[in-house]
Write a protein that holds these residues in place. Structure first.
Motif, PDB file in Angstrom:
ATOM      1  N   GLN A 118     -23.714  16.388  71.082  1.00  0.00           N
ATOM      2  CA  GLN A 118     -25.062  16.052  70.512  1.00  0.00           C
ATOM      3  C   GLN A 118     -25.785  15.065  70.965  1.00  0.00           C
ATOM      4  O   GLN A 118     -25.529  14.208  71.880  1.00  0.00           O
ATOM      5  N   GLU A 119     -27.245  14.815  70.492  1.00  0.00           N
ATOM      6  CA  GLU A 119     -28.213  13.819  71.112  1.00  0.00           C
ATOM      7  C   GLU A 119     -27.558  12.315  70.765  1.00  0.00           C
ATOM      8  O   GLU A 119     -26.848  11.986  69.807  1.00  0.00           O
ATOM      9  N   GLY A 120     -27.993  11.741  71.937  1.00  0.00           N
ATOM     10  CA  GLY A 120     -27.564  10.310  71.970  1.00  0.00           C
ATOM     11  C   GLY A 120     -25.951  10.158  72.415  1.00  0.00           C
ATOM     12  O   GLY A 120     -25.363   8.807  72.175  1.00  0.00           O
TER      13      GLY A 120
ATOM     14  N   ARG B 161     -23.842  13.147  66.998  1.00  0.00           N
ATOM     15  CA  ARG B 161     -25.016  12.055  67.317  1.00  0.00           C
ATOM     16  C   ARG B 161     -24.604  10.586  67.479  1.00  0.00           C
ATOM     17  O   ARG B 161     -24.052  10.074  66.557  1.00  0.00           O
ATOM     18  N   GLY B 162     -24.965  10.300  68.802  1.00  0.00           N
ATOM     19  CA  GLY B 162     -24.680   8.867  68.875  1.00  0.00           C
ATOM     20  C   GLY B 162     -23.147   8.473  68.993  1.00  0.00           C
ATOM     21  O   GLY B 162     -22.828   7.263  69.332  1.00  0.00           O
TER      22      GLY B 162
ATOM     23  N   ALA C 211     -28.181  13.175  75.821  1.00  0.00           N
ATOM     24  CA  ALA C 211     -26.982  12.373  76.183  1.00  0.00           C
ATOM     25  C   ALA C 211     -26.696  12.042  77.388  1.00  0.00           C
ATOM     26  O   ALA C 211     -27.419  12.258  78.305  1.00  0.00           O
TER      27      ALA C 211
ATOM     28  N   GLU D  90     -20.895  11.661  63.732  1.00  0.00           N
ATOM     29  CA  GLU D  90     -21.866  10.782  64.078  1.00  0.00           C
ATOM     30  C   GLU D  90     -21.602   9.295  64.287  1.00  0.00           C
ATOM     31  O   GLU D  90     -20.772   8.771  63.460  1.00  0.00           O
TER      32      GLU D  90
END
Length: 834
Positions: free
Chosen positions: A295-297, A313-314, A280, A330
């Protein structure tokens, strides 16, 4: 010396952040503003304080308690009613016998002002009152104060206009007062320091002084200043304590926080026990509250995120504020200046446009683009069109401003100068919304044929007969309290096709509608012969003399609807003997629930049997689209039985053709059509699909009393349905009771099962794979022509619909029960796998 912290304000300018949280508890750099004030007091040697509380007082008391945890003895003075700044201090002083010099501070301003220096100034000057002052670049939102060389106050002005701003020295709301001041304040009297008390003391020549501080002070009065206060802490402009370890220059991390492989560009604060997963990126100035999950991103830039927030995510946040316990799914994007309240859920791929405010406890559907602040109602839908058209709670979800935007988007579908018809039901809410909708149409250069309050079949007829490009009808949804719908039609008078719906949604959510020049704004016309034109067209389709010769005796219940303004003239021409019930328009007395409708039907049945009428008719009050029949023996004929009756009447009078109905229509309809050389064409259970297919057929009909006669118009029309009933009965010279005995029997049952959006497609895929017979839109298990079970996903809600037909009522119930258990278990199992 004692301190009094004024903590009773509502913080209205900070809403929606302060809807469920008092302003003193709004966090700055991970802790409430009032906690920063208490730490400042403790730093300058204060050991005791009293907090005056009013709005959400329990929240403040619950957080700070007796103050022991924060190193100070804290008591509370609770205002039952607001008393003003001075009135609340007077009450607190009387309650706790504070007969000494008092330091008074605001519990919702961020400051590091040297209180010891201000107190020394007060004592040196022998002041009765000392007001702590600060210099600001824009004094228009504050109380401006002028002092002389000695610091004595010579003049004040509360929130001056631009031409009155005679100084940049403003009142910070920090006061040092002697106990004598309290004698000027009456008990339980509303008095404000700056507006009432200080001007009076100045007028009497009392020693009022102003201490001009060089310290930091920020009145956290709006969202811009709130972000500024948080960022100033990170930049070190204000000397307050940040709870966390500075692991790198400008990067503060609370206890137990896990930043993983995050890319962090200071200054940034990450609260205790927050967790950042994967790569992140956080670009300061930015604040992440305690116990958050990123979360990731995820990307967070120039934003403040409160506690226990989940960012999927994202997700991408820029220049915004996100309240406690909010879930951003997300790839959610929140734009600059947007405010998301507490306990909201933004499902995947949501876009929140800049400067939008979403109030607490709201749900925003997946793939939505939020273009208007969401204050009332509980949900922002990802698409405009629902089961009932564009629907929402009147004046809460469907507001006048919403309607204006929708009208502009609808108008943008058509060339400038086009004509559309607009009508409504008799409710005041629909009247209000219609006016907003028309304003939007006019702004897009569209001319409006205003049909005012009108039954829906005539609106559809007018669109087609006048060759208009489209139309709209606004009404309350029958038997759904407060739910209003806006139905939009194409040039055929049929609901907009999917391609036009998608284009309209694009215009609406992107606010990409056409705005014409002032000399191109549309015009409004009021047509005076709409009802007459419809009546003439209807009468041209029937044999008046034949119907008159039968001398029917009818009982008609208009249910206080607008059908009562159209039908009597037609019935008069046909020379019928009619007993009318509830024959005038009254939205308040119309049935508002299925139970009220059933009661009115029972009353109609009693009148029909008592008068020995040929039959009775019940018109649904809302749109003039549906009806029910009461036979001479008192039997109520509605739903699919009504469709079967009309099909039998048309076939027995020599007419040929197919019948259109929903997927779950009973097999008895196939049996009847086959007997007369026709067939049944099935559509998805939504009016638009049925009307589009009802072009070159004999009859169309649904399960709620809506009948379509394409030779007249491809739309539900209860008025024409009655005319055709009279025509066919006159031709056959038969009694309705006898005709009902000829109908094939059927036993149909229905249930609905909740199913989350993310699981609907997966559950339907499994059902398709398992069933013996599948349909394009649903899953059907067919044991025999009149033994089947059908499962269909709802088009706009998180539900699965189940219909079952059996050869007996008991068999239908059993089939439904088994399938309902199977579907519920399947939904539960799939949910556990996520």
């Amino acid at each position: 010396m004692k301190a009094i912290i004024m903590a009773g304000g509502e913080g209205t300018r900070l809403r929606p952040l302060t809807v469920h949280r008092p302003k003193p508890l709004v966090p700055v750099a991970g802790k409430p503003i009032m906690q920063h004030i208490i730490e400042l007091l403790r730093k300058h040697g204060f050991k005791e304080a009293v907090a005056t509380v009013h709005y959400l007082a329990d929240e403040i008391e619950g957080y700070f308690g007796d103050g022991e945890e924060f190193g100070i003895s804290l008591k509370y003075s609770v205002e039952d009613v607001p008393l003003g700044t001075a009135g609340s201090v007077k009450r607190a002083a009387d309650t706790f016998n504070l007969n000494e010099t008092l330091l008074i501070l605001s519990g919702d301003a961020l400051t590091d002002i040297d209180l010891s220096e201000a107190i020394a100034f007060h004592k040196d000057r022998g002041a009765l009152v000392t007001i702590v002052l600060s210099r600001v670049s824009n004094p228009l939102e504050y109380g401006v104060v002028i002092v002389d060389e000695e610091g004595r106050i010579r003049r004040f002005l509360e929130k001056p206009s631009g031409d009155e701003a005679f100084s940049d020295t403003v009142n910070t709301g920090i006061y040092i007062i002697e106990p004598e001041v309290l004698s000027y304040i009456g008990d339980q009297q509303f008095v404000d320091f700056s507006q009432n008390l200080f001007p009076k003391l100045l007028y009497e020549g009392k020693p009022l002084y102003g201490f001009i501080s060089k310290g930091y002070w920020c009145d956290v009065g709006n969202h811009t200043s709130y972000l500024e206060a948080n960022f100033d802490v990170l930049y070190g402009k204000v000397k307050v304590q940040i709870d966390g370890e500075e692991i790198a220059p400008g990067i503060f991390v609370g206890e137990g926080a896990d930043i993983g492989e995050a890319e962090i560009h200071p200054p940034v604060y990450i609260g205790s026990h927050s967790r950042i997963e994967g790569k992140a990126r956080i670009t300061g100035p930015a604040i992440i509250g305690a116990e958050c999950v990123l979360q990731e991103g995820v990307k967070v830039e120039r934003s403040v995120v409160w506690e226990k927030v989940f960012l999927g995510r994202g997700a991408d946040l820029f220049g915004c504020i996100v309240g406690d316990r909010t879930i951003c799914g997300e790839r959610v994007k929140v734009g600059e200046g947007a405010i998301i309240g507490n306990h909201c859920t933004l499902e995947g791929d949501v876009i929140v446009q800049p400067f939008i405010k979403i109030w607490p406890n709201k749900i925003v559907e997946r793939n939505s683009r939020v273009t208007m602040s969401l204050v009332w109602g509980g949900k922002w839908y990802g698409s405009l069109f629902r089961r009932y058209g564009i629907a929402g709670i009147g004046n809460l979800e469907i507001t006048p401003e919403y309607a204006t935007k929708l009208g502009a988007a609808f108008g943008s579908l058509f060339p400038k100068g086009s004509w559309v018809a607009v009508s409504r039901d008799s409710s005041q809410t629909a009247r209000m919304i219609k006016r907003g909708f028309i304003a939007g149409l006019l702004s897009a250069g569209i001319n409006v044929l205003n049909l005012q309050a009108m039954v829906l079949p005539i609106t559809r007829f007018t669109i087609r007969s006048r060759s208009l490009v489209g139309g709209a009808h606004i009404r309350m949804v029958p038997y759904h309290s407060s739910l209003l719908t806006i139905e939009l039609f194409d040039e055929r008078g049929i609901e907009l096709p999917p391609s036009s719906q998608r284009k309209l949604e694009s215009y609406f959510f992107r606010e990409d509608f056409r705005r014409v020049r002032d000399n191109e704004v549309g015009t409004i016309e009021y047509s005076t012969r709409v009802i007459e034109n419809y009546r003439e067209a209807l009468l041209s389709q029937i044999d008046e003399k034949l119907i008159s010769s039968r001398k029917f005796k009818l009982v008609i219940d208009y249910a206080f609807g607008r059908t009562s303004l159209v039908l009597p003239a037609i019935l008069g021409i046909l020379g019928l003997d009619v007993v009318a019930l509830n024959p005038f328009v009254d939205p308040q007395r119309a049935p508002h629930s299925p139970q009220q409708r059933d009661e009115m039907l029972k009353e109609l049945r009693n009148v029909v049997t008592a008068l020995r009428a040929d039959f009775g008719v019940f018109f649904e009050h809302s749109g003039g689209e549906t009806l029910s029949i009461v036979a001479p023996n008192g039997e109520i004929v509605d739903g699919y039985k009504l469709l079967l009756l009309f099909a039998l009447l048309l076939y027995k009078t020599g007419r040929k053709g197919d019948i259109v109905s929903y997927l779950h229509a009973p097999s008895a309809l196939d049996e009847l059509a086959t007997r007369f050389g026709g067939k049944v064409i099935r559509t998805r259970p939504l009016p638009r699909f049925l009307l589009e297919r009802s072009q070159n057929v004999l009859l169309g009909g649904n399960d709620s009393g809506g009948l379509v006669f394409p030779q007249f118009q491809p739309a539900f029309d209860s008025i024409f349905a009655l005319a055709m009933l009279l025509q066919c009965l006159a031709q056959l010279e038969e009694d309705i009771t006898d005709l009902l005995s000829e109908l094939p029997s059927f036993h149909l049952r229905y249930a609905v099962v909740p199913c989350p959006w993310e699981e609907k497609a997966r559950v339907m895929r499994i059902l398709h794979r398992a069933e013996v017979v599948t349909h394009e839109y649903g899953a059907m298990e067919k044991m025999s022509p009149n033994q089947w079970v059908l499962v269909l996903p709802d088009i706009s809600e998180p539900y699965l619909h189940i219909w079952a037909e059996g050869e007996t009522p008991e068999e239908a119930e059993e089939l439904l029960r088994k399938k309902e258990i199977e579907v519920r278990d399947l939904v539960k199992r799939e949910a556990e796998l996520i």
